[in-house]
Each structure stands twice: as structure tokens, then as C-alpha cells.
Design an enzyme around this catalytic site. Structure first.
Site: not given
Ligand code: SAJ
Length: 420
Positions: A14, A160, A212, A266
Site C-alpha cells: 500500500i 481499500r 474498513k 486482509c
């Protein structure tokens, strides 16, 4: 509100794309990572992770002088923290990386700075992060004690993006911005607006954290539904993929696809952050995790049944004579990421009980992970098709769709993805 210099802490899947995208908008970006090798790689204009087109963007940003990587934080106008948040022990969130990152940047914070937590975090983590910084810098004021008057602005803005589409999603997705105060949100939104084409939607930090976790739990619960159906259908002798195709013709039904389990860093992790905060209430979320975690074990049981069936049909053979091939090891199609992959878990299990040969076809990697190196042979699809007796399809990589039906017709197949 201008941001001359932006610092991104954590240069992984990320952080690095985020740093590169800001740099591509001609912002001075300082990327910080404790991994010296990663820092050196980036400073050469190269990358240490796999993500389509990221190499080009990083190369351009470094050579044009907009992006540099370092191992210790330097002063900047805004700090974005994108470090891992794994779990430890009994699925308790481990905030260790956030703690060290926030304590490290605290040393270089100045009045007027903005600090954003991007890492997926349990509810309350942003407040905790602000507290760690406040303890390290008693000379500065923070939102938890000084509200809108604080020297430092703090917000949570969860990433995201979908691996494999990171550069596009970083720009196009809407962003949820959860400031600790309204001014914190406003400042964070101003920063993201320099790169985001989607909407920047403002809320508070706790809601942003939960948002999230909710997104990934929603997906986990829905995949668990598909996985549970697949096991029920197997018992009832129904083709689950046909069933789902039919049910999805209903205008308000949209069932996801079953597989060998849920992998990645995740979806298999984040729902636990909700469970750990509210164990008595998060019953469905916990059960979904358990269903998905059980799926690779169920696949292994199917393989054992397959072996027994094969031996029954080939009485002159013993299990030692049987070659099993796993098609796919990645955690999802068309990527090279084998970490937290249910396919690797299945291959490892096969290795632990099977006395014959075990092969693997994984077109996206050149070498096997450590846990499979002793015993599994990585081969091309073509050789596997001619050499193996039992085919286990674990990942629906595009290459596997091209294997001719004829080549599969006489094999014993254990299908977890509905591709063949
Ligand atoms: N999977 C299935 N059946 C499906 C869909 C997925 O078995 O129908 C499996 C995949 O094979 C894989 C796992 O689920 O093992 C997760 O894959 P994924 O593509 O659903 O998600 P990730 O982990 O690559 O990325 C997710 C995304 N979250 C959502 O779609 C809600 C991404 O947007 C997040 O940014 C990312 O998690 C993250 O970093 O949190």
C-alpha cells in the site's frame, strides 16, 4: 492548505504505490521503511513487490527526484502510516508496527503537521496512535486533549485498493476520511484530493476504522456462504457452480464463488479485529472466519477420498505410485502472491501424508515457498498433465482455463474453483 513534502511510512503493497502516486503529482515524497534492502531497491528506481505498472511509476518518480526512500523519518508536512497490522495469539490485533512508526515520526513532528493512519486497524487505534505521539512529544498538542486547537491533526483514512489493480483503485476509489476532529478531516481530505478522483467522504476516526473492517468482513461472510454451500452441495450431489449461477439469476441474489479457503493479508485477518473487540456480539463474523478457515482442511479430506477411490479403481497400485498435482499456489487468480494462501496450505498438508510424488504448477512464480521446497516439484502445466494421476485445482489462473478438456478427461480431478 499546501503540502510541500509528504512522508509515507511503510513501503509495502500500500505504502509504495501511495508514495509513488503522490510523487507522480510532483509532490516531494519521502518514503520510510525499516527494511534497508527495500529502501535501496526503491532508490535505484526499482521495486521489491509485484504490482502491475508500479515499476514504471516508481522509476519515473525516483529519477525525476520526487521520491526518495530512507530508513529514519525526516520532517514533512504530512505523514501517512501504512504499516502492517497482523494479529497475534488468539486473533488479537497486533499494533506493534503502528506503535513504532508513530513513535519514530513523533521525533520529527512540527506544529501544523497532519498524521494519517492508513493501516487497517481495530476501532480505537487512531486514538491510541495519537496518544503514543502525545507521550513522545509533550511539547506539542494533539486532538484528544486540545480538539480543534491542536498543533497536530490526526485522521484515519483506510486503504481499500485491490491487489493487482492498486494504481487505478488508489485514484478512482472513494476515500473514507475519519478525522479526530472536523479540522483533522478537512486537512486530510485536502491532501487526498491531490490524488483521488473518487469522492473523499468525511466521518470520524472510529467510524472510518469500522468501515474498513466492515467492508472486508462483508466479503468474508459472503465467501463463507459460498464455501458452506459448496460443502453442502457436495454432500447432496449437486454442482455448486451451476446452483450459484441459477440462484444469481434472481434479481436480488448475488452469491460469490466458493474456493479452497480465503487467503491474503486482509480478508482473513480484518474480521478478527471486530471479533476481538466485541466477542459476544460478532457471532456471524466469527463463524464466517471459521467456515473459511476450515475450507482448506475440507479440501484435503476430499483429496484423501480421491486417493482411496483411485486405489479402488487401480488395485495393482499403492499410494506410493500416485502422483498428485496442485494447479495454482497463489492466494487468488493471476497474481504471484503466495503468502497466507489456502492453496499453499493444501499443498503442505498433501505433503505431510502422501507417500507418492507431489507436483505443483504455478505459472506466476519461479520458485516454491520454503515450506514446500522439500518434497514438492514445481513443473510446467504440460508435463503435469501427462505425469500426474490426481489433479487438484486450487487457483483459477487464466493459464489453467486453456488446458484442453481432452487432457483432463481420464484424470481424477478435485476442483475447488469450478474452472474445469
Ligand atoms: N475469494 C473467494 N471467492 C470469491 C472472492 C474471493 O474464495 O468470490 C477469495 C480469494 O480467492 C482470496 C480471498 O478471497 O483467497 C481474498 O481475495 P479478494 O480478491 O476478495 O480480496 P483481497 O484480499 O485481494 O483484497 C481485499 C479487498 N476488499 C474487498 O473487496 C472488500 C480490497 O478492496 C481491500 O483493499 C483489501 O482486501 C485490503 O487491503 O484490505
Amino acid at each position: 492548505m499546501s503540502f510541500e513534502k509528504i512522508s509515507v511510512i511503510g513501503l509495502g503493497y500500500i505504502g509504495l504505490p501511495t508514495a509513488a502516486v503522490f510523487a507522480s503529482r510532483k509532490k516531494k515524497v519521502i518514503g520510510v521503511d525499516v527494511d534497508k534492502k527495500a529502501v535501496d531497491t526503491i532508490n535505484r528506481g526499482e521495486i521489491h513487490i509485484v504490482e502491475p505498472d508500479l515499476d514504471m511509476v516508481v522509476h519515473a518518480a525516483v529519477t525525476e527526484g520526487y521520491l526518495k526512500a530512507v530508513t529514519t523519518p525526516e520532517p514533512a508536512d504530512a505523514f501517512l502510516i501504512a504499516v502492517p497490522t497482523p494479529f497475534k495469539g488468539d486473533h488479537e490485533p497486533d499494533l506493534g508496527y503502528i506503535e513504532s512508526a508513530s513513535k519514530a515520526i513523533a521525533q520529527v513532528l512540527k506544529k501544523g503537521n497532519l498524521v494519517i493512519l492508513e493501516s487497517t486497524s481495530p476501532v480505537g487505534a487512531t486514538e491510541q496512535m495519537a496518544e503514543w505521539m502525545a507521550q513522545a512529544r509533550p511539547d506539542l498538542t494533539f486532538p484528544q486533549t486540545h480538539g480543534e486547537e491542536s498543533d497536530i491533526r490526526v485522521a484515519h483514512c483506510p486503504e481499500r485498493v485491490l491487489p493487482g489493480h492498486v494504481l487505478r483503485e488508489l485514484v478512482q476509489n472513494d476515500r473514507v476520511i475519519g478525522g479526530m476532529t472536523a479540522k483533522c478531516s478537512e486537512k486530510a481530505a485536502a491532501l487526498y484530493k491531490t490524488i483521488v478522483e473518487g469522492e473523499c467522504v468525511i466521518t470520524n476516526a472510529r467510524t472510518a476504522e469500522m468501515c474498513k473492517l466492515t467492508e472486508n468482513s462483508f466479503r468474508d461472510v459472503n465467501i463463507a456462504f459460498a464455501n458452506e454451500l459448496s460443502m453442502i452441495c457436495d454432500k447432496l450431489d449437486i454442482n455448486v457452480w451451476e446452483l450459484i449461477r441459477l440462484a444469481n439469476r434472481h434479481p436480488r441474489v448475488n452469491i460469490l464463488q466458493p474456493g479452497p479457503g480465503v487467503g491474503g493479508h486482509c480478508i482473513a485477518v480484518d474480521p478478527w479485529f471486530i471479533v476481538s473487540k466485541t466477542p459476544d456480539l460478532a457471532r456471524l463474523i466469527r463463524t464466517a472466519r471459521e467456515v473459511n478457515d476450515y475450507k482448506p482442511k475440507w479440501v484435503v479430506e476430499q483429496i484423501k477420498i480421491g486417493i482411496a477411490e483411485y486405489l479402488l479403481n487401480n488395485p495393482h497400485k499403492t499410494s506410493k505410485d500416485i502422483t498428485i498435482v496442485c494447479f495454482g499456489l497463489a492466494f487468488k487468480p493471476d497474481i504471484d502472491d503466495l503468502r497466507e494462501s489456502p492453496a499453499v496450505e493444501v499443498a503442505k498438508e498433501i505433503l505431510s501424508f502422501h507417500k507418492g510424488r507431489v507436483l505443483a504448477v504455478e505459472p506466476n512464480v519461479n520458485s516454491l515457498p520454503e515450506c514446500l521446497r522439500q518434497g514438492v516439484c514445481l513443473i510446467e502445466a504440460e508435463s503435469a498433465v501427462s505425469d500426474a494421476d490426481i489433479f487438484v485445482l486450487l487457483v483459477d489462473h487464466k493459464e489453467f482455463k486453456e488446458i484442453p478438456k481432452k487432457a483432463l478427461s481420464k484424470k481424477l480431478i478435485i476442483e475447488t474453483r469450478g474452472l474445469w
